[in-house]
Design a protein around this motif. Structure first.
Motif, PDB file in Angstrom:
ATOM      1  N   GLU A 345       0.829  -1.206   0.000  1.00 36.49           N
ATOM      2  CA  GLU A 345       0.000   0.000   0.000  1.00 36.49           C
ATOM      3  C   GLU A 345       0.866   1.261   0.000  1.00 36.49           C
ATOM      4  N   ARG A 346       1.988   1.227   0.694  1.00 38.94           N
ATOM      5  CA  ARG A 346       2.861   2.410   0.714  1.00 38.94           C
ATOM      6  C   ARG A 346       3.421   2.706  -0.674  1.00 38.94           C
ATOM      7  N   PHE A 347       3.749   1.677  -1.433  1.00 40.84           N
ATOM      8  CA  PHE A 347       4.354   1.885  -2.741  1.00 40.84           C
ATOM      9  C   PHE A 347       3.319   1.936  -3.868  1.00 40.84           C
ATOM     10  N   ASP A 348       2.046   2.020  -3.479  1.00 35.62           N
ATOM     11  CA  ASP A 348       1.018   2.276  -4.488  1.00 35.62           C
ATOM     12  C   ASP A 348       1.189   3.676  -5.078  1.00 35.62           C
ATOM     13  N   ASP A 349       1.936   4.548  -4.392  1.00 36.03           N
ATOM     14  CA  ASP A 349       2.189   5.905  -4.894  1.00 36.03           C
ATOM     15  C   ASP A 349       3.252   5.945  -5.981  1.00 36.03           C
ATOM     16  N   ALA A 350       3.954   4.832  -6.178  1.00 33.35           N
ATOM     17  CA  ALA A 350       5.004   4.822  -7.196  1.00 33.35           C
ATOM     18  C   ALA A 350       4.378   4.985  -8.579  1.00 33.35           C
ATOM     19  N   PRO A 351       5.073   5.673  -9.489  1.00 32.06           N
ATOM     20  CA  PRO A 351       4.480   5.946 -10.802  1.00 32.06           C
ATOM     21  C   PRO A 351       4.493   4.756 -11.742  1.00 32.06           C
ATOM     22  N   GLY A 352       5.376   3.782 -11.498  1.00 30.52           N
ATOM     23  CA  GLY A 352       5.488   2.653 -12.422  1.00 30.52           C
ATOM     24  C   GLY A 352       5.387   1.330 -11.707  1.00 30.52           C
ATOM     25  N   ASP A 353       5.906   0.270 -12.336  1.00 27.54           N
ATOM     26  CA  ASP A 353       5.851  -1.070 -11.760  1.00 27.54           C
ATOM     27  C   ASP A 353       6.712  -1.159 -10.508  1.00 27.54           C
ATOM     28  N   VAL A 354       6.261  -2.011  -9.578  1.00 24.11           N
ATOM     29  CA  VAL A 354       7.009  -2.276  -8.348  1.00 24.11           C
ATOM     30  C   VAL A 354       7.142  -3.793  -8.212  1.00 24.11           C
TER      31      VAL A 354
END
Length: 950
Positions: A345-354
């Motif tokens: 959930e924290r890295f849902d803010d990333a613009p691309g793939d995680v």
């Protein structure tokens, strides 16, 4: 200020003008008018030419019209620049972080002092201070308001643009500098983050806070370049196709052990050349500022994010968790540790793939706004996958069969196989003295491919380096020193041992290529049981297997495994077996019956704990993929449920006579002087001794010879002190005698035959006589036997065991205690004197110890008929007569202390104990053998002579 809204079209204006391809002269002229921020900011300052006084209203109408006109022109320029793939960094910044026009203008106002420090003086004047100042929040809000922001429906207001939840602060584009404690927050000043300034200047290096934590990789492979089993490959291809069919970015969760290929997947599931920011999760995810910086960096570089080893964060443990003493206790998960859900959930803010790597699978329970989720498990490579990886290096291996050997014997991950190849190359070159470590180019060449030069030793040594090494904390490593020819085994166990070697060597090919692998989660490990009496070579055989397969051998240290705390033994065993699988080692459980013992009825917590350990082992061995060897002297002590899980059960019996003769010949080292010409090897071979005892006797003989040669005195220090000493047959005989008297070997004087005169004699020597003679010497001179018949039968139809007339009524009702002893009672139990014994422990089920105990119990009960059932049909001793039983009863004969097995074979058990009476206390041996029905029965009785017979 007109140009503030259009600076996104000229991102390099900070340092120099950037031409726009195909732009008109008018566009270029317009761009030149936007060269500085100072002129535009001063246009709205109190001392500016366009404002006559600070307290007079701003001419908003003309300014806003001018701004709108200029904004439209610049947007046109930006559109033209985008078509030429020009690097418009300010435009990229605005689009990557979703900045509105208000956000962008606020950002540019904060950026102005970075370009022209004189503007800081303007901000200071606007704040009522006579010194340069970075823009306070309140000043920015006033300027943005005068620019007309927030006046239209849906437009972001100046206050909203500068809140802490604004993307300007959420992504760390702006830094809010907190003022004095008593100063209102609206007077906090704002600066542009250093990394953003560097980015706008064209610097693509990592954020300084991330430089030591994040590495940059490039997508340089496809799924076809990776090796997985067929099922996993199909799953990955499906995931790739689903992700490509949608515009939304994806968060991928890859589960599996380290080195299984999961960390190579990001470069195969992203477009070629894509930047991938890789970081250890433990360094990032618990620091919110670092998370923000990593997400921001991914946006600036149009990169994917890869977080590795997430389990180190989510599975963090705290200790101690419950009240425990210093000796140990339970370790529980840290309740404050992040979960996979919270990280995702924290890295849902990333613009691309995680991409997230973890050892365990994950069941998503998240509601993401921007990303979709895919989960894949990467299994540890099975034999076929390992073989395919090794075959990539087949040209470097000296013998082709070695490729299959290492693929079978070493359960390594993809990563470790490739590392092992490099290490093998280094070892090969080190052997050839071509590695020169101080020279960089030589060190690099040391890992370069070789041409058919990798030998077995290179490959095995390299593979062992990449096998897990934590096993030494739970088991003791053994250095195998024996080979198959060192074992003196009869044909049957030797053949069985060779079959076991074949199973270990070819298990990979048979289970994978021929399809004999276990389905589902069942393991393809090998569990073998070596059983037989001590000294027959069980542990030696384990060393032989280690040498044959080239694998390390570890003996389980029970002191490290068994724990007094409930559940801790199972935890230790779980860790041991897990580590054994990863270590590519052979695990040896000596005296396995202590751990794999038969389950019992639960009488107390100890019984329940022991049963839990057995149950755990039964379940764990189902999925075990390693090699475990169990040795025991008592096969019957192993729980029967293990039999299905034991692939090989090999009995190690005493070698046949011809092998014993050969062993006697070969038990003396070449360095020793031995007069073998005088040895009677036929006599020695007749002794049914184990290899260990034969070697022990040979060593005894050497010590006896050395002691005699020097009259028992210490050597004088000269290295030649034993040169003139010869070990003779007499020394071996004395060694046999000593082994019988003090070395735990069950030999009788009468087994020395014609060599009895060569044995030592003692003044207090005990003679060995037949049981009947010694019995009568001991008992029949006692009181109270004068009226007892000397007939062996003891009584006729009209007499009971005490020589008195029989009462027919009493005999009919069977009320005589001695007659009812050992017979079923009404409740189905056996009568044993004053105590009852469950019927399930009937005479047919008695073990040798119970037979001996019954013998003395029935003597005390004068149950001669019951005694007769305890003798073997071919017993070497006569059944006790009525007179004998009466004598023993009057003398209060009984066994005292514990019963010890000194010989433990499938067809023969010898028990040793102390027999006590009113007149003596003697060491007694009773030999039991199974009858035709398989029931243990008395076969022979041997005792020391009474003291007065010595």
């Amino acid at each position: 200020m007109a140009s503030l809204s259009g600076l996104s079209g000229l991102p390099e204006r900070i340092d120099a003008d950037v031409p726009v391809a195909d732009a008109t002269d008018d566009d270029a002229a317009a761009g030149s008018e936007l060269a500085t921020f100072g002129e535009k900011v001063r246009a709205v300052s109190p001392g500016g030419e366009k404002l006559e006084a600070a307290n007079e209203p701003y001419p908003n109408d003309g300014l806003q019209a001018s701004l709108s006109e200029r904004a439209a022109e610049i947007e046109h320029d930006v559109s033209l620049a985008r078509t030429t793939e020009l690097d418009l960094r300010l435009d990229t910044l605005a689009r990557s972080f979703g900045l509105s026009r208000t956000h962008l203008d606020a950002f540019l106002l904060a950026l102005a002092p970075e370009v022209d420090w004189s503007i800081a003086s303007v901000y200071g004047s606007l704040s009522g201070m006579n010194q340069p100042l970075t823009p306070p929040i309140t000043v920015l809000e006033r300027i943005l308001a005068r620019m007309g922001h927030g006046s239209s429906p849906g437009d972001v207001s100046p206050k909203e643009a500068l809140t802490t939840t604004s993307p300007l602060f959420e992504y760390g584009l702006l830094v809010r500098n907190i003022g004095q404690p008593a100063t209102p927050s609206s007077f906090d000043t704002v600066t542009v983050d250093e990394r953003i300034v560097d980015y706008l200047k064209g610097d693509d290096s990592l954020d300084r806070a991330l430089a030591a934590l994040v590495s940059i990789e490039r997508a340089d492979r496809t799924l076809s370049d990776l090796l997985f089993d067929e099922e996993t490959t199909e799953t990955l291809e499906t995931v790739r196709d689903r992700s490509a069919a949608t515009d939304a970015p994806t968060i991928y969760h890859f589960a599996g052990e380290d080195g299984t290929g999961k960390d190579r997947l990001p470069a195969a599931l992203t477009d070629d050349g894509t930047t991938i920011l890789r970081a250890d999760a433990i360094d990032i995810v618990e620091d919110d500022d670092l998370c923000t910086r990593l997400i921001r960096e991914a946006a600036l570089q149009d990169a994917a994010i890869h977080l590795t080893d997430l389990e180190r964060v989510t599975d963090r443990r705290e200790e101690p968790a419950v009240g425990v003493d210093d000796e140990g206790g339970m370790v529980m998960r840290d309740p404050d540790a992040p979960t996979v859900d919270s990280v995702v959930e924290r890295f849902d803010d990333a613009p691309g793939d995680v991409f997230v790597s973890h050892t365990e699978t994950w069941k998503p329970d998240v509601d993401l706004a921007h990303h979709r989720v895919e989960t894949v498990r990467c299994p540890f490579p099975e034999y076929s996958t390992r073989l395919a990886i090794w075959e990539e290096y087949a040209d470097e291996v000296a013998e082709s069969h070695l490729v299959e050997n290492v693929a079978t014997n070493f359960r390594l991950s993809q990563r470790d196989i490739r590392h092992a190849v490099q290490t093998a190359r280094y070892l090969c070159r080190s052997e050839q003295d071509v590695v020169e470590a101080p020279e960089a180019h030589a060190a690099a060449d040391a890992f370069a491919p070789v041409n058919g030069e990798l030998e077995r030793d290179h490959l095995y040594a390299a593979c062992k380096r990449y096998s897990a090494s934590n096993l030494e904390a739970l088991a003791d490593r053994m250095e195998p020193g024996y080979e198959l020819d060192d074992l003196y085994l009869n044909d049957k166990p030797k053949t069985h041992l060779r079959e076991l070697c074949g199973h270990l060597q070819y298990r990979g090919a048979v289970t994978s290529e021929w399809g004999f692998g276990e389905p589902g989660s069942r393991g393809d490990g090998v569990v073998a049981l070596f059983y037989g009496q001590p000294g027959t070579g069980k542990t030696m055989a384990a060393e032989v297997l280690a040498n044959e397969t080239g694998l390390d051998l570890y003996r389980v240290d029970l002191a490290q495994i068994v724990d007094k705390y409930i559940g801790e033994t199972e935890s230790q065993l779980a860790a041991l077996l897990d580590e054994a699988e990863r270590s590519n080692a052979i695990l040896l459980f000596d005296e396995a019956d202590s751990l794999f013992g038969e389950r019992t009825d639960v009488g107390d917590a100890t019984d329940r704990h022991a049963n839990n350990v057995t149950n755990f082992l039964l379940q764990r061995l189902e999925s075990f993929d390693g090699i475990a060897l169990l040795t025991t002297n008592k096969r019957a002590g192993i729980d029967s449920a293990f039999k299905r899980r034991i692939a090989h059960s090999i009995r190690f019996d005493i070698p046949q006579e011809n092998l014993r003769r050969r062993l006697w010949r070969e038990s003396f080292p070449d360095e020793a002087t031995v007069d073998t010409d005088g040895f009677d090897f036929d006599f020695l071979g007749m002794k049914t001794l184990t290899p260990a005892i034969i070697r022990k006797v040979a060593k005894y003989a050497a010590y006896i010879a050395a002691t005699e040669a020097h009259d028992g005195q210490p050597l004088d220090g000269e290295t030649t002190a034993l040169d003139d000493v010869t070990i003779t047959f007499d020394h071996v005989l004395l060694g046999l005698q000593y082994a019988s008297e003090a070395g735990g070997v069950a030999l009788q004087d009468d087994e020395f035959y014609q060599y009895e005169d060569r044995l030592r004699t003692y003044e207090t020597k005990h003679v060995s006589r037949d049981f009947d003679t010694r019995f009568r010497m001991r008992y029949l001179d006692g009181d109270g036997l004068d009226d007892v018949s000397s007939e062996d039968d003891g009584h006729g139809a009209d007499e009971d065991v005490r020589g008195e007339p029989v009462d027919e009524a009493s005999d009919t009702t069977n009320t005589n205690e001695s007659e009812s002893y050992g017979r079923p009672t009404e409740d189905g139990s056996l009568k044993l004197g004053d105590e009852d014994m469950p019927a399930e422990r009937s005479e047919d089920a008695l073990d040798p110890e119970s037979v001996v105990q019954h013998f003395y119990d029935r003597v005390q009960a004068q149950d001669r008929e019951g005694l007769s059932t305890l003798y073997h049909p071919e017993a070497e001793v006569d059944i006790l007569s009525k007179r004998d039983v009466m004598a023993m009863n009057l003398s209060n004969v009984d066994l005292v202390g514990s019963i010890e097995r000194i010989v433990d074979e499938d067809e023969r058990v010898v028990l040793e104990f102390v027999e006590a009476s009113n007149t003596h206390e003697l060491t007694t041996e009773i030999e039991c053998r199974p009858d035709d029905a398989g029931r243990w029965r008395l076969y022979a009785i041997r005792q020391d002579a009474p003291p007065d017979a010595a």
